[in-house]
Design a protein around this motif. Sequence first.
Motif: not given
Length: 171
Positions: A86-94, A115-118
């Motif tokens: 899962g994406c490690p960024k807070d609040g991201c469900q990707g 929407n997420c730049d990880f």
Amino acid sequence: NGRLVVKKGRSGQFLACSGYAECKNTRRILRGKDGSLETKRDQALDEKCPKCGNHLVIKHGRYGEFTACSNYPDCKHIKQKEVGVGCPKDGCQGQVVERRSKRGKLFFGCSEYPNCDFTSWYRPVAEPCPECGYPVLFEKTTNREGTFIACTEEGCGYRRSPEGEAVAETA
């Protein structure tokens, strides 16, 4: 219903419909081990396209194999290759997926982009850092040290071998 003819493009020779550019049917030409020219057909999968419901197929592009909809060009869906993290960024469900840079180098990014730049050049491993608690660790490979698992968070120096043994940090 045109004939396939040999064309030359920026990636080398390829087979294309004689009605190319109106008909986008193409096939990559590969060299066999004996030097002969050969092509690979698209391989159909049992999985359905989430956009149009047709079968997904394994195609062969200039950067290698990829999975896409068999209904191209009407449906341009390409299935991204997930790594199971899962994406490690807070609040991201990707999910973290494999991607390729413009120059063809493999990197890892979030499936929810833009929407997420990880992004990361290192393959993520689905386990949290035991020292700082960051949700994923990364598999790194260097010429000098070989392959090891490490945390990339600033200020955290956690490192171990892929087998689980602690690795001493080098200066």
